[in-house]
Write a protein that holds these residues in place. Structure first.
Motif, short mmCIF file in Angstrom:
data_model
loop_
_atom_site.label_atom_id
_atom_site.label_comp_id
_atom_site.label_asym_id
_atom_site.label_seq_id
_atom_site.Cartn_x
_atom_site.Cartn_y
_atom_site.Cartn_z
N VAL A 25 56.65 30.45 65.88
CA VAL A 25 57.47 31.64 65.65
C VAL A 25 56.61 32.81 65.17
O VAL A 25 56.82 33.96 65.54
N HIS A 26 55.59 32.52 64.35
CA HIS A 26 54.74 33.58 63.78
C HIS A 26 53.37 33.61 64.48
O HIS A 26 52.35 33.82 63.85
N LYS A 27 53.40 33.42 65.78
CA LYS A 27 52.17 33.35 66.57
C LYS A 27 51.32 34.62 66.45
O LYS A 27 50.09 34.55 66.35
N GLU A 28 51.95 35.78 66.42
CA GLU A 28 51.19 37.04 66.35
C GLU A 28 50.40 37.13 65.06
O GLU A 28 49.26 37.59 65.04
N GLU A 29 50.99 36.70 63.96
CA GLU A 29 50.29 36.72 62.67
C GLU A 29 49.11 35.75 62.69
O GLU A 29 48.04 36.06 62.16
N LEU A 30 49.30 34.60 63.27
CA LEU A 30 48.22 33.61 63.33
C LEU A 30 47.09 34.08 64.24
O LEU A 30 45.93 33.78 63.99
N ASP A 31 47.43 34.81 65.29
CA ASP A 31 46.41 35.33 66.20
C ASP A 31 45.49 36.33 65.52
O ASP A 31 44.33 36.49 65.91
N ARG A 32 46.00 37.00 64.48
CA ARG A 32 45.18 37.99 63.77
C ARG A 32 44.22 37.36 62.76
O ARG A 32 43.37 38.05 62.22
N LEU A 33 44.35 36.07 62.51
CA LEU A 33 43.47 35.41 61.53
C LEU A 33 42.06 35.29 62.09
O LEU A 33 41.86 35.05 63.28
N ASN A 34 41.09 35.39 61.20
CA ASN A 34 39.70 35.18 61.58
C ASN A 34 39.41 33.69 61.42
O ASN A 34 39.20 33.21 60.31
N LEU A 35 39.40 32.96 62.54
CA LEU A 35 39.26 31.51 62.48
C LEU A 35 37.89 31.08 61.96
O LEU A 35 37.77 30.07 61.28
N GLN A 36 36.86 31.85 62.26
CA GLN A 36 35.51 31.51 61.79
C GLN A 36 35.45 31.50 60.27
O GLN A 36 34.96 30.55 59.66
N SER A 37 35.97 32.54 59.64
CA SER A 37 35.94 32.58 58.17
C SER A 37 36.88 31.54 57.57
O SER A 37 36.59 30.96 56.52
N LEU A 38 37.98 31.28 58.23
CA LEU A 38 38.91 30.26 57.76
C LEU A 38 38.26 28.87 57.80
O LEU A 38 38.36 28.10 56.84
N CYS A 39 37.57 28.56 58.88
CA CYS A 39 36.87 27.28 59.01
C CYS A 39 35.76 27.16 57.98
O CYS A 39 35.57 26.12 57.36
N THR A 40 35.02 28.23 57.80
CA THR A 40 33.93 28.23 56.82
C THR A 40 34.47 27.97 55.42
O THR A 40 33.90 27.17 54.66
N GLU A 41 35.55 28.61 55.07
CA GLU A 41 36.16 28.40 53.75
C GLU A 41 36.66 26.97 53.60
O GLU A 41 36.47 26.34 52.56
N PHE A 42 37.27 26.43 54.64
CA PHE A 42 37.76 25.05 54.59
C PHE A 42 36.61 24.07 54.40
O PHE A 42 36.69 23.15 53.58
N ILE A 43 35.55 24.27 55.14
CA ILE A 43 34.39 23.37 55.06
C ILE A 43 33.74 23.47 53.68
O ILE A 43 33.34 22.46 53.10
N SER A 44 33.66 24.66 53.13
CA SER A 44 33.02 24.81 51.82
C SER A 44 33.83 24.17 50.71
O SER A 44 33.27 23.76 49.70
N ARG A 45 35.13 24.01 50.89
CA ARG A 45 35.97 23.37 49.86
C ARG A 45 36.02 21.85 50.03
O ARG A 45 36.54 21.16 49.16
N SER A 46 35.54 21.34 51.14
CA SER A 46 35.59 19.89 51.40
C SER A 46 34.26 19.25 51.06
O SER A 46 33.22 19.89 51.05
N ASP A 47 34.33 17.96 50.82
CA ASP A 47 33.07 17.20 50.57
C ASP A 47 32.36 16.86 51.86
O ASP A 47 32.90 16.63 52.86
#
Length: 86
Positions: A64-86
């Motif tokens: 339903v909120h596809k347009e909002e998700l399309d505006r996300l920067n996936l590279q920075s999101l992945c980097t943040e996720f990886i940095s918080r994981s072991d």
């Protein structure tokens, strides 16, 4: 007699005002709800029948909120996720 009429009219005006305020809060269509249900019908396929309700809710929200998700920067999101994981 006109004094009595104006008194009645003044009393009715407050009721009319409340009615107008109530009518302004009611949505003029059920389009959003209908869109959600038709989205659910498209997304809930045989393979997704094994999903939990929580997973299905997230999937529907994403669709339903596809347009909002399309505006996300996936590279920075992945980097943040990886940095918080072991």
């Amino acid at each position: 007699m006109s004094g009595e009429v104006s008194k009645v009219v003044r009393q009715l005006l407050s009721e009319v005002e409340q009615l107008v305020k109530l009518l302004m809060k009611i949505p003029d269509s059920s389009c959003e709800a209908e869109t959600s249900f038709s989205t659910l019908r498209r997304l809930k396929t045989y393979l997704r029948n094994t999903m939990t309700q929580k997973q299905l809710n997230y999937l529907i929200w994403s669709h339903v909120h596809k347009e909002e998700l399309d505006r996300l920067n996936l590279q920075s999101l992945c980097t943040e996720f990886i940095s918080r994981s072991d």
